[in-house]
Design a protein around this motif. Sequence first.
Motif, PDB file in Angstrom:
ATOM      1  N   ALA A 107      25.149  54.802  25.997  1.00  0.00           N
ATOM      2  CA  ALA A 107      24.763  54.641  24.592  1.00  0.00           C
ATOM      3  C   ALA A 107      25.640  53.560  23.956  1.00  0.00           C
ATOM      4  N   GLY A 108      25.037  52.771  23.083  1.00  0.00           N
ATOM      5  CA  GLY A 108      25.797  51.781  22.329  1.00  0.00           C
ATOM      6  C   GLY A 108      26.401  50.678  23.176  1.00  0.00           C
ATOM      7  N   ASN A 109      25.770  50.336  24.275  1.00  0.00           N
ATOM      8  CA  ASN A 109      26.337  49.317  25.145  1.00  0.00           C
ATOM      9  C   ASN A 109      26.100  47.916  24.589  1.00  0.00           C
ATOM     10  N   CYS A 110      27.161  47.143  24.459  1.00  0.00           N
ATOM     11  CA  CYS A 110      27.067  45.772  23.962  1.00  0.00           C
ATOM     12  C   CYS A 110      27.385  44.748  25.039  1.00  0.00           C
ATOM     13  N   ARG A 111      27.827  45.199  26.211  1.00  0.00           N
ATOM     14  CA  ARG A 111      28.162  44.277  27.292  1.00  0.00           C
ATOM     15  C   ARG A 111      26.893  43.692  27.889  1.00  0.00           C
ATOM     16  N   ARG A 112      26.884  42.365  28.044  1.00  0.00           N
ATOM     17  CA  ARG A 112      25.718  41.703  28.618  1.00  0.00           C
ATOM     18  C   ARG A 112      26.040  40.932  29.893  1.00  0.00           C
ATOM     19  N   LEU A 113      27.215  40.301  29.948  1.00  0.00           N
ATOM     20  CA  LEU A 113      27.582  39.511  31.111  1.00  0.00           C
ATOM     21  C   LEU A 113      28.974  39.929  31.569  1.00  0.00           C
ATOM     22  N   SER A 114      29.067  40.315  32.842  1.00  0.00           N
ATOM     23  CA  SER A 114      30.351  40.711  33.434  1.00  0.00           C
ATOM     24  C   SER A 114      30.908  39.542  34.236  1.00  0.00           C
ATOM     25  N   LEU A 115      32.230  39.396  34.195  1.00  0.00           N
ATOM     26  CA  LEU A 115      32.905  38.334  34.936  1.00  0.00           C
ATOM     27  C   LEU A 115      34.143  38.936  35.590  1.00  0.00           C
ATOM     28  N   VAL A 116      34.403  38.532  36.813  1.00  0.00           N
ATOM     29  CA  VAL A 116      35.613  38.954  37.517  1.00  0.00           C
ATOM     30  C   VAL A 116      36.275  37.693  38.052  1.00  0.00           C
ATOM     31  N   PHE A 117      37.555  37.538  37.741  1.00  0.00           N
ATOM     32  CA  PHE A 117      38.320  36.368  38.173  1.00  0.00           C
ATOM     33  C   PHE A 117      39.459  36.840  39.063  1.00  0.00           C
ATOM     34  N   TYR A 118      39.557  36.274  40.268  1.00  0.00           N
ATOM     35  CA  TYR A 118      40.516  36.763  41.264  1.00  0.00           C
ATOM     36  C   TYR A 118      41.814  35.970  41.284  1.00  0.00           C
ATOM     37  N   LEU A 119      42.909  36.688  41.567  1.00  0.00           N
ATOM     38  CA  LEU A 119      44.257  36.124  41.533  1.00  0.00           C
ATOM     39  C   LEU A 119      44.994  36.315  42.867  1.00  0.00           C
ATOM     40  N   ASN A 120      44.283  36.512  43.971  1.00  0.00           N
ATOM     41  CA  ASN A 120      44.882  36.881  45.259  1.00  0.00           C
ATOM     42  C   ASN A 120      44.943  35.702  46.228  1.00  0.00           C
ATOM     43  N   ARG A 121      46.156  35.231  46.497  1.00  0.00           N
ATOM     44  CA  ARG A 121      46.355  34.140  47.452  1.00  0.00           C
ATOM     45  C   ARG A 121      46.344  34.706  48.877  1.00  0.00           C
ATOM     46  N   ASP A 122      45.893  33.903  49.812  1.00  0.00           N
ATOM     47  CA  ASP A 122      45.932  34.251  51.240  1.00  0.00           C
ATOM     48  C   ASP A 122      45.281  35.594  51.536  1.00  0.00           C
ATOM     49  N   TRP A 123      44.108  35.813  50.961  1.00  0.00           N
ATOM     50  CA  TRP A 123      43.385  37.072  51.176  1.00  0.00           C
ATOM     51  C   TRP A 123      42.529  36.943  52.436  1.00  0.00           C
ATOM     52  N   HIS A 124      42.560  37.996  53.262  1.00  0.00           N
ATOM     53  CA  HIS A 124      41.795  38.018  54.505  1.00  0.00           C
ATOM     54  C   HIS A 124      40.828  39.188  54.488  1.00  0.00           C
ATOM     55  N   GLU A 125      39.748  39.069  55.237  1.00  0.00           N
ATOM     56  CA  GLU A 125      38.724  40.113  55.253  1.00  0.00           C
ATOM     57  C   GLU A 125      39.312  41.485  55.568  1.00  0.00           C
ATOM     58  N   GLN A 126      40.276  41.548  56.479  1.00  0.00           N
ATOM     59  CA  GLN A 126      40.870  42.837  56.852  1.00  0.00           C
ATOM     60  C   GLN A 126      41.709  43.448  55.722  1.00  0.00           C
ATOM     61  N   ASP A 127      41.975  42.676  54.652  1.00  0.00           N
ATOM     62  CA  ASP A 127      42.714  43.211  53.509  1.00  0.00           C
ATOM     63  C   ASP A 127      41.837  44.121  52.651  1.00  0.00           C
ATOM     64  N   GLY A 128      40.513  44.093  52.873  1.00  0.00           N
ATOM     65  CA  GLY A 128      39.595  44.919  52.086  1.00  0.00           C
ATOM     66  C   GLY A 128      39.483  44.400  50.664  1.00  0.00           C
ATOM     67  N   GLY A 129      39.163  45.312  49.724  1.00  0.00           N
ATOM     68  CA  GLY A 129      39.115  44.967  48.312  1.00  0.00           C
ATOM     69  C   GLY A 129      37.985  44.054  47.887  1.00  0.00           C
ATOM     70  N   GLN A 130      36.980  43.865  48.743  1.00  0.00           N
ATOM     71  CA  GLN A 130      35.875  42.986  48.384  1.00  0.00           C
ATOM     72  C   GLN A 130      35.055  43.601  47.247  1.00  0.00           C
ATOM     73  N   LEU A 131      34.376  42.733  46.515  1.00  0.00           N
ATOM     74  CA  LEU A 131      33.402  43.153  45.518  1.00  0.00           C
ATOM     75  C   LEU A 131      32.071  43.292  46.243  1.00  0.00           C
ATOM     76  N   ALA A 132      31.520  44.499  46.243  1.00  0.00           N
ATOM     77  CA  ALA A 132      30.216  44.745  46.860  1.00  0.00           C
ATOM     78  C   ALA A 132      29.170  44.769  45.759  1.00  0.00           C
ATOM     79  N   ILE A 133      28.085  44.038  45.965  1.00  0.00           N
ATOM     80  CA  ILE A 133      26.965  43.983  45.030  1.00  0.00           C
ATOM     81  C   ILE A 133      25.795  44.722  45.682  1.00  0.00           C
ATOM     82  N   TYR A 134      25.072  45.531  44.894  1.00  0.00           N
ATOM     83  CA  TYR A 134      23.984  46.352  45.416  1.00  0.00           C
ATOM     84  C   TYR A 134      22.662  45.958  44.782  1.00  0.00           C
ATOM     85  N   ASP A 135      21.575  46.151  45.534  1.00  0.00           N
ATOM     86  CA  ASP A 135      20.242  45.887  44.993  1.00  0.00           C
ATOM     87  C   ASP A 135      19.723  47.128  44.270  1.00  0.00           C
TER      88      ASP A 135
END
Length: 192
Positions: A107-135
């Motif tokens: 109820a009362g949602n005003c958010r329209r556009l979400s943004l995520v900005f990453y600050l992680n140097r030297d990140w590798h796939e095995q570090d996890g923490g990925q952003l997963a997007i779903y259909d």
Amino acid sequence: MVWPDFLPADTVDALHDEVYALRDAAQLAQARIGRGGERHRDRATRGDWIHWLDGASPAQQAFMERLDAIRLQVSRSLIPGLFETESHFALYPPGTHYARHVDAFQAGNCRRLSLVFYLNRDWHEQDGGQLAIYDDAGRECQRIQPTAGTLVMFLSQSVPHAVLPTRRWRASIASWMRVRELANPLSSLDRF
């Protein structure tokens, strides 16, 4: 949309250093879910620690100015009425995650556009923490590495997403571009 190299490396490094300085000074708060009187901590759903940006540093100001330029352009061409952006640092300790969700309140949602900005140097796939997007059917359709300098944008009300479990400290800035709440257009001023 995924936008690599959104800000210069020195600004990314300054924001990185700032969030870890906040952690070391115990200036981060455990994130909560819900809204208003229903807000509560639920570590099974969300494990990050946050601090709202207020433009207190030159790096924050540079980040916020860049987002404001995007907000103005998007408001002119795609989503009329975007009038503000709210942002917070999000720091995930190892072993934490954020379960699948959308960035819209029921109820009362005003958010329209979400943004995520990453600050992680030297990140590798095995570090996890990925952003997963779903259909719409709930199937994972994309995984985004939380690599320093990358900005991700998606619609707040219709894109389910999750932060997968991280195996090391994971830092980002979460932001939402908002429209005015029609029932009470001055309500956002309560934060000031």
